[in-house]
Design a protein around this motif. Sequence first.
Motif, PDB file in Angstrom:
ATOM      1  N   VAL A   1     -66.945  -5.264 -19.975  1.00 55.40           N
ATOM      2  CA  VAL A   1     -65.741  -5.219 -20.984  1.00 55.40           C
ATOM      3  C   VAL A   1     -65.244  -3.804 -20.558  1.00 55.40           C
ATOM      4  CG1 VAL A   1     -64.967  -5.479 -23.046  1.00 55.40           C
ATOM      5  CG2 VAL A   1     -66.811  -6.853 -22.321  1.00 55.40           C
TER       6      VAL A   1
ATOM      7  N   ASP B   1     -61.423  -1.439 -19.810  1.00 62.01           N
ATOM      8  CA  ASP B   1     -60.002  -1.677 -19.948  1.00 62.01           C
ATOM      9  C   ASP B   1     -59.507  -1.091 -18.517  1.00 62.01           C
ATOM     10  OD1 ASP B   1     -60.712   0.890 -20.959  1.00 62.01           O
ATOM     11  OD2 ASP B   1     -58.605   1.180 -21.556  1.00 62.01           O
TER      12      ASP B   1
ATOM     13  N   ALA C   1     -63.653  -8.585 -18.540  1.00 57.76           N
ATOM     14  CA  ALA C   1     -62.804  -8.795 -19.523  1.00 57.76           C
ATOM     15  C   ALA C   1     -62.392  -7.254 -19.944  1.00 57.76           C
ATOM     16  CB  ALA C   1     -63.317  -9.049 -21.048  1.00 57.76           C
TER      17      ALA C   1
ATOM     18  N   SER D   1     -60.530  -6.355 -22.868  1.00 53.18           N
ATOM     19  CA  SER D   1     -60.090  -5.988 -24.033  1.00 53.18           C
ATOM     20  C   SER D   1     -61.003  -6.792 -24.909  1.00 53.18           C
ATOM     21  CB  SER D   1     -58.929  -6.434 -24.429  1.00 53.18           C
ATOM     22  OG  SER D   1     -58.549  -7.574 -24.481  1.00 53.18           O
TER      23      SER D   1
ATOM     24  N   SER E   1     -60.443 -10.569 -24.857  1.00 49.29           N
ATOM     25  CA  SER E   1     -60.657 -11.296 -23.704  1.00 49.29           C
ATOM     26  C   SER E   1     -62.080 -11.387 -23.617  1.00 49.29           C
ATOM     27  CB  SER E   1     -60.222 -10.197 -22.527  1.00 49.29           C
ATOM     28  OG  SER E   1     -58.860 -10.232 -22.635  1.00 49.29           O
TER      29      SER E   1
ATOM     30  N   GLU F   1     -63.167 -14.570 -25.768  1.00 50.60           N
ATOM     31  CA  GLU F   1     -62.877 -15.706 -24.960  1.00 50.60           C
ATOM     32  C   GLU F   1     -63.914 -16.017 -24.093  1.00 50.60           C
ATOM     33  OE1 GLU F   1     -58.992 -15.650 -23.330  1.00 50.60           O
ATOM     34  OE2 GLU F   1     -57.727 -15.192 -25.269  1.00 50.60           O
ATOM     35  N   ALA F   2     -64.343 -15.002 -23.438  1.00 52.15           N
ATOM     36  CA  ALA F   2     -65.375 -15.178 -22.433  1.00 52.15           C
ATOM     37  C   ALA F   2     -66.691 -15.841 -22.911  1.00 52.15           C
ATOM     38  CB  ALA F   2     -65.561 -13.799 -21.544  1.00 52.15           C
TER      39      ALA F   2
END
Length: 222
Positions: A8, A10, A32, A34, A37, A40-41
């Motif tokens: 994770v 950015d 991801a 953010s 995101s 969701e993962a």
Amino acid sequence: MALDVLVVEDHADLREEIAFFLQRRGMVVRTAGSAPSMDEAMAARQPDLVILDIGLPGEDGVAVATRLSGEPRPAVIIITARGRVEDRILGLNAGADLYLVKPLDLRELEAAITAVMRRRPQPAVSAPTWRLDTAHWRLMAPSGTTVALTEAEVRLLSPLFEAPGSTIDRQTVAERVEGDTRSIDLVVHRLRRKVESDTGEVLPLRTVHARGYVFAAPALLG
């Protein structure tokens, strides 16, 4: 099983650099950019480890680490350009397992992952269990494969499944099978061959010299 890692971060270039490096080390890596995101993962599949940038847009990494600190949770390694002691303490108190300061040496990151995962408790592994169904004359191997039994084979196995791990003397087994000790040896021999042929597994029925037999594995009767 390959380690499942979620990166994770950015910064797209760094995110892909970390992912590429870890993939070459045999890990399964998703990325991801953010916190949304990441959510969701994680909803799709829980990773073993999250590599988490502390300076995310919107919800920052400290808040995310705090959210991840419940049980069960993945291991968390925070990566950040903030190198002050206060920032390290903040990240660790948020639930991170380790705190690394940018610029990252990817070899150090790999070593950190190894160290963190070594400290994580390993899931308990249940012992392979055999099941004897006396009502339907069948034996189920740990793999789930079922072997049809004769009446004599059910009678032979029953006292062994009543006390798995204990030696049952030959006379007791002979009485249950209603045969002599010589005929018992023949039933045991044929049963071992049949189970291995049908399931590909070795029946853990052991002969204890001059004493009897023992079922040397976890077993359920019924």
